[in-house]
Design a protein around this motif. Structure first.
Motif, PDB file in Angstrom:
ATOM      1  N   ILE A 226      41.801 -16.474  17.387  1.00  0.00           N
ATOM      2  CA  ILE A 226      40.532 -15.708  17.594  1.00  0.00           C
ATOM      3  C   ILE A 226      39.785 -15.945  19.097  1.00  0.00           C
ATOM      4  CG2 ILE A 226      39.650 -15.187  15.346  1.00  0.00           C
ATOM      5  CD1 ILE A 226      37.464 -17.349  15.780  1.00  0.00           C
ATOM      6  N   ALA A 227      39.281 -15.089  19.868  1.00  0.00           N
ATOM      7  CA  ALA A 227      38.670 -15.414  21.079  1.00  0.00           C
ATOM      8  C   ALA A 227      37.608 -14.521  21.278  1.00  0.00           C
ATOM      9  CB  ALA A 227      39.688 -15.294  22.367  1.00  0.00           C
ATOM     10  N   PHE A 228      36.706 -14.898  22.501  1.00  0.00           N
ATOM     11  CA  PHE A 228      35.587 -14.080  22.944  1.00  0.00           C
ATOM     12  C   PHE A 228      35.940 -13.512  24.225  1.00  0.00           C
ATOM     13  CE2 PHE A 228      33.837 -16.095  19.394  1.00  0.00           C
ATOM     14  CZ  PHE A 228      33.144 -15.004  18.930  1.00  0.00           C
ATOM     15  N   VAL A 229      35.745 -12.359  24.627  1.00  0.00           N
ATOM     16  CA  VAL A 229      35.928 -12.003  26.088  1.00  0.00           C
ATOM     17  C   VAL A 229      34.507 -10.963  26.530  1.00  0.00           C
ATOM     18  CG1 VAL A 229      37.050 -10.478  27.790  1.00  0.00           C
ATOM     19  CG2 VAL A 229      38.151 -11.403  25.903  1.00  0.00           C
ATOM     20  N   GLU A 230      33.974 -11.652  27.506  1.00  0.00           N
ATOM     21  CA  GLU A 230      32.484 -11.210  28.246  1.00  0.00           C
ATOM     22  C   GLU A 230      32.760 -10.190  29.225  1.00  0.00           C
ATOM     23  OE1 GLU A 230      28.215 -12.913  29.652  1.00  0.00           O
ATOM     24  OE2 GLU A 230      29.738 -14.026  28.505  1.00  0.00           O
ATOM     25  N   PHE A 231      31.915  -9.338  29.283  1.00  0.00           N
ATOM     26  CA  PHE A 231      31.842  -7.992  30.280  1.00  0.00           C
ATOM     27  C   PHE A 231      30.372  -8.201  31.007  1.00  0.00           C
ATOM     28  CE2 PHE A 231      36.016  -7.114  28.776  1.00  0.00           C
ATOM     29  CZ  PHE A 231      36.666  -6.652  29.600  1.00  0.00           C
ATOM     30  N   GLU A 232      30.286  -7.635  31.922  1.00  0.00           N
ATOM     31  CA  GLU A 232      29.002  -7.306  32.495  1.00  0.00           C
ATOM     32  C   GLU A 232      28.134  -6.369  31.819  1.00  0.00           C
ATOM     33  OE1 GLU A 232      29.654  -6.170  36.461  1.00  0.00           O
ATOM     34  OE2 GLU A 232      30.364  -8.184  37.327  1.00  0.00           O
ATOM     35  N   GLY A 233      28.640  -5.582  31.285  1.00  0.00           N
ATOM     36  CA  GLY A 233      28.102  -4.445  30.397  1.00  0.00           C
ATOM     37  C   GLY A 233      28.513  -4.014  29.377  1.00  0.00           C
ATOM     38  N   GLU A 234      27.905  -3.296  28.375  1.00  0.00           N
ATOM     39  CA  GLU A 234      28.605  -2.773  27.043  1.00  0.00           C
ATOM     40  C   GLU A 234      29.865  -1.748  27.322  1.00  0.00           C
ATOM     41  OE1 GLU A 234      25.310  -1.354  24.639  1.00  0.00           O
ATOM     42  OE2 GLU A 234      24.681  -3.358  24.050  1.00  0.00           O
ATOM     43  N   MET A 235      29.354  -0.736  28.333  1.00  0.00           N
ATOM     44  CA  MET A 235      30.140   0.320  28.810  1.00  0.00           C
ATOM     45  C   MET A 235      31.692  -0.205  29.145  1.00  0.00           C
ATOM     46  SD  MET A 235      29.861   3.750  30.990  1.00  0.00           S
ATOM     47  CE  MET A 235      28.249   4.291  29.973  1.00  0.00           C
ATOM     48  N   GLN A 236      31.630  -1.178  30.030  1.00  0.00           N
ATOM     49  CA  GLN A 236      32.688  -1.673  30.483  1.00  0.00           C
ATOM     50  C   GLN A 236      33.535  -2.445  29.533  1.00  0.00           C
ATOM     51  OE1 GLN A 236      30.208  -3.852  33.284  1.00  0.00           O
ATOM     52  NE2 GLN A 236      31.074  -2.716  35.050  1.00  0.00           N
ATOM     53  N   ALA A 237      32.944  -3.196  28.698  1.00  0.00           N
ATOM     54  CA  ALA A 237      33.584  -3.928  27.448  1.00  0.00           C
ATOM     55  C   ALA A 237      34.372  -2.806  26.620  1.00  0.00           C
ATOM     56  CB  ALA A 237      32.432  -4.738  26.653  1.00  0.00           C
ATOM     57  N   GLY A 238      33.511  -1.780  26.335  1.00  0.00           N
ATOM     58  CA  GLY A 238      33.987  -0.580  25.502  1.00  0.00           C
ATOM     59  C   GLY A 238      35.577   0.003  25.878  1.00  0.00           C
ATOM     60  N   VAL A 239      35.471   0.257  27.435  1.00  0.00           N
ATOM     61  CA  VAL A 239      36.720   0.852  28.024  1.00  0.00           C
ATOM     62  C   VAL A 239      37.770  -0.125  27.760  1.00  0.00           C
ATOM     63  CG1 VAL A 239      37.787   1.188  30.187  1.00  0.00           C
ATOM     64  CG2 VAL A 239      35.503   2.058  29.726  1.00  0.00           C
ATOM     65  N   ALA A 240      37.531  -1.546  28.300  1.00  0.00           N
ATOM     66  CA  ALA A 240      38.731  -2.634  27.741  1.00  0.00           C
ATOM     67  C   ALA A 240      38.937  -2.413  26.203  1.00  0.00           C
ATOM     68  CB  ALA A 240      38.302  -3.776  28.196  1.00  0.00           C
ATOM     69  N   LYS A 241      38.094  -2.470  25.526  1.00  0.00           N
ATOM     70  CA  LYS A 241      38.266  -2.565  24.091  1.00  0.00           C
ATOM     71  C   LYS A 241      39.512  -1.238  23.646  1.00  0.00           C
ATOM     72  CE  LYS A 241      35.363  -1.151  20.628  1.00  0.00           C
ATOM     73  NZ  LYS A 241      36.158  -0.416  19.602  1.00  0.00           N
ATOM     74  N   ASP A 242      38.919  -0.133  23.921  1.00  0.00           N
ATOM     75  CA  ASP A 242      39.808   1.160  23.529  1.00  0.00           C
ATOM     76  C   ASP A 242      41.083   1.057  24.150  1.00  0.00           C
ATOM     77  OD1 ASP A 242      37.621   2.139  22.288  1.00  0.00           O
ATOM     78  OD2 ASP A 242      37.034   3.281  23.785  1.00  0.00           O
ATOM     79  N   ALA A 243      41.319   0.451  25.543  1.00  0.00           N
ATOM     80  CA  ALA A 243      42.596   0.316  26.025  1.00  0.00           C
ATOM     81  C   ALA A 243      43.591  -0.512  25.444  1.00  0.00           C
ATOM     82  CB  ALA A 243      42.290  -0.015  27.559  1.00  0.00           C
ATOM     83  N   LEU A 244      42.939  -1.657  24.932  1.00  0.00           N
ATOM     84  CA  LEU A 244      43.973  -2.842  24.643  1.00  0.00           C
ATOM     85  C   LEU A 244      43.842  -2.873  23.041  1.00  0.00           C
ATOM     86  CD1 LEU A 244      43.167  -5.430  27.221  1.00  0.00           C
ATOM     87  CD2 LEU A 244      45.313  -4.077  27.341  1.00  0.00           C
ATOM     88  N   GLN A 245      43.400  -2.277  22.356  1.00  0.00           N
ATOM     89  CA  GLN A 245      43.218  -1.915  21.002  1.00  0.00           C
ATOM     90  C   GLN A 245      44.787  -1.988  20.485  1.00  0.00           C
ATOM     91  OE1 GLN A 245      41.929  -3.219  18.082  1.00  0.00           O
ATOM     92  NE2 GLN A 245      40.020  -1.967  18.388  1.00  0.00           N
ATOM     93  N   GLY A 246      45.203  -3.021  19.796  1.00  0.00           N
ATOM     94  CA  GLY A 246      46.538  -3.116  19.273  1.00  0.00           C
ATOM     95  C   GLY A 246      47.572  -3.395  20.083  1.00  0.00           C
ATOM     96  N   PHE A 247      47.142  -3.998  21.116  1.00  0.00           N
ATOM     97  CA  PHE A 247      48.162  -4.653  22.296  1.00  0.00           C
ATOM     98  C   PHE A 247      48.838  -5.741  21.635  1.00  0.00           C
ATOM     99  CE2 PHE A 247      49.525  -7.475  25.573  1.00  0.00           C
ATOM    100  CZ  PHE A 247      50.142  -6.737  26.466  1.00  0.00           C
ATOM    101  N   ARG A 248      50.264  -5.758  21.901  1.00  0.00           N
ATOM    102  CA  ARG A 248      50.706  -6.894  21.222  1.00  0.00           C
ATOM    103  C   ARG A 248      51.065  -8.018  22.269  1.00  0.00           C
ATOM    104  NH1 ARG A 248      53.102  -5.490  16.150  1.00  0.00           N
ATOM    105  NH2 ARG A 248      52.567  -3.192  15.807  1.00  0.00           N
ATOM    106  N   ILE A 249      50.651  -9.178  22.189  1.00  0.00           N
ATOM    107  CA  ILE A 249      50.926 -10.329  23.050  1.00  0.00           C
ATOM    108  C   ILE A 249      52.414 -10.735  22.387  1.00  0.00           C
ATOM    109  CG2 ILE A 249      50.422 -12.550  23.555  1.00  0.00           C
ATOM    110  CD1 ILE A 249      47.261 -11.833  23.301  1.00  0.00           C
ATOM    111  N   THR A 250      52.432 -10.692  21.248  1.00  0.00           N
ATOM    112  CA  THR A 250      54.038 -11.035  20.756  1.00  0.00           C
ATOM    113  C   THR A 250      54.451  -9.908  20.007  1.00  0.00           C
ATOM    114  OG1 THR A 250      53.151 -12.215  18.941  1.00  0.00           O
ATOM    115  CG2 THR A 250      53.867 -13.497  20.817  1.00  0.00           C
ATOM    116  N   ALA A 251      55.563  -9.515  19.376  1.00  0.00           N
ATOM    117  CA  ALA A 251      56.176  -8.529  18.884  1.00  0.00           C
ATOM    118  C   ALA A 251      55.437  -8.522  17.549  1.00  0.00           C
ATOM    119  CB  ALA A 251      57.899  -8.527  18.497  1.00  0.00           C
ATOM    120  N   THR A 252      54.853  -9.604  16.787  1.00  0.00           N
ATOM    121  CA  THR A 252      54.511  -9.652  15.469  1.00  0.00           C
ATOM    122  C   THR A 252      53.116  -9.500  15.372  1.00  0.00           C
ATOM    123  OG1 THR A 252      54.728 -11.884  15.383  1.00  0.00           O
ATOM    124  CG2 THR A 252      56.580 -10.704  14.672  1.00  0.00           C
ATOM    125  N   CYS A 253      52.029  -9.703  16.459  1.00  0.00           N
ATOM    126  CA  CYS A 253      50.848  -9.677  16.586  1.00  0.00           C
ATOM    127  C   CYS A 253      50.168  -8.605  17.201  1.00  0.00           C
ATOM    128  CB  CYS A 253      50.444 -11.163  16.980  1.00  0.00           C
ATOM    129  SG  CYS A 253      50.776 -12.460  15.853  1.00  0.00           S
TER     130      CYS A 253
END
Length: 231
Positions: free
Chosen positions: A195-222
Motif C-alpha cells: 500500500i502507499a499514498f500519493v498526494e496531489f495539490e487538489g481533488e480534481m488533479q488527484a481524480g484525473v490520475a486515479k482514473d488514468a492509472l486505475q488497474g495499472f500493472r507494475i508487474t504482470a500479476t498485480c
C-alpha cells in the motif's frame, strides 16, 4: 538545458528508421541493474506491452538500455512522451535503435512465434479480454477504460494505492504519477509493501490520475487499485 537540446535530438531521431526498439542513454549508472530494469518497466509499460528490457552494466553499456515494445506505435509514443524525462535525476535521451542487436532480434522473433501460436488457439472472448487489458495499460485521460471497478470514498487530494507488488519503491510510483499535473509526493507505509499514498495539490488533479492509472500493472500479476484516501 541548452535551447537546441530538443531540436537537435529530434533531428537525430528523425534520421533513424522507426522500429519496435528504443535506445535510451544518459541513464544514471549508479542504479543497480535489477532496480533499473524494474523502474524502466514501470515507466514504459504504460505505453504498451513490453517484450524485453535489455540493460547491461558492462563498461561499454553503462548508462544505456534498450526497451523492446510489441507494437511500433507504443515505441513511438514512449519516445515522444518521455524524451528528456528526469529518470533518477538525469534527463533521458531516447531514440529508435539504429539496428536490433542479436539478443533483441532473438527476443522479438521468439515472442512473435509464441503470439502466432496463441492467436490460433484464442477464443473470441479471450481476444476481447486481451484488448481490454491492453487499453487499461495506457493512461489516456480522454479515452481510458478502467480495468478494475473499485469501491471508492468521497473525492480527496490524497490517493490510496493497494495491491502493489513487493518490489514497489518510491521511485517507481513517483515516475508513474508525476506525469500528471499537481503531483506532490509519494508516501510509502513502513512495514507494508502493498500500500502507499500519493498526494496531489487538489481533488480534481488527484481524480484525473486515479482514473488514468486505475488497474495499472507494475508487474504482470498485480493490478494496482486506487481510491481516494479517507478524510
Amino acid at each position: 538545458m541548452p535551447p537546441c537540446f530538443h531540436m537537435c535530438l529530434k533531428d537525430a531521431v528523425m534520421d533513424i528508421r522507426p522500429n519496435h526498439t528504443i535506445y535510451i542513454n544518459n541513464i544514471n549508472d549508479k542504479v543497480k541493474k535489477e532496480e533499473l530494469k524494474r523502474s524502466l518497466y514501470a515507466l514504459f509499460s504504460q505505453f504498451g506491452q513490453i517484450v524485453e528490457i535489455v540493460a547491461m552494466k558492462t563498461m561499454k553499456m553503462r548508462g544505456q538500455a534498450f526497451v523492446v515494445f510489441k507494437e511500433l506505435a507504443a515505441a513511438t509514443n514512449a519516445l515522444r512522451q518521455l524524451q528528456g524525462f528526469p529518470f533518477y535525476n538525469k534527463p533521458m535521451r531516447i531514440q529508435y535503435a539504429k539496428t536490433d542487436s542479436e539478443v533483441i532480434t532473438k527476443v522479438k522473433g521468439a515472442h512473435g512465434d509464441r503470439d502466432k501460436k496463441k492467436d490460433k488457439k484464442k477464443k473470441p472472448q479471450d481476444a476481447a479480454v486481451a484488448l481490454a487489458r491492453k487499453t487499461a495499460m495506457v493512461p489516456s485521460i480522454a479515452a481510458h477504460i478502467p480495468a478494475v471497478q473499485v469501491p471508492d470514498n468521497p473525492p480527496n487530494y490524497i490517493l490510496f494505492l493497494s495491491n502493489l507488488p513487493e518490489e514497489t519503491n518510491e521511485m517507481m510510483l513517483s515516475m508513474l504519477f508525476n506525469q500528471f499535473p499537481g503531483f506532490k509526493e509519494v508516501r510509502l507505509v513502513p512495514g507494508k509493501h502493498d500500500i502507499a499514498f500519493v498526494e496531489f495539490e487538489g481533488e480534481m488533479q488527484a481524480g484525473v490520475a486515479k482514473d488514468a492509472l486505475q488497474g495499472f500493472r507494475i508487474t504482470a500479476t498485480c493490478a494496482m487499485k486506487i481510491t481516494f484516501a479517507k478524510k
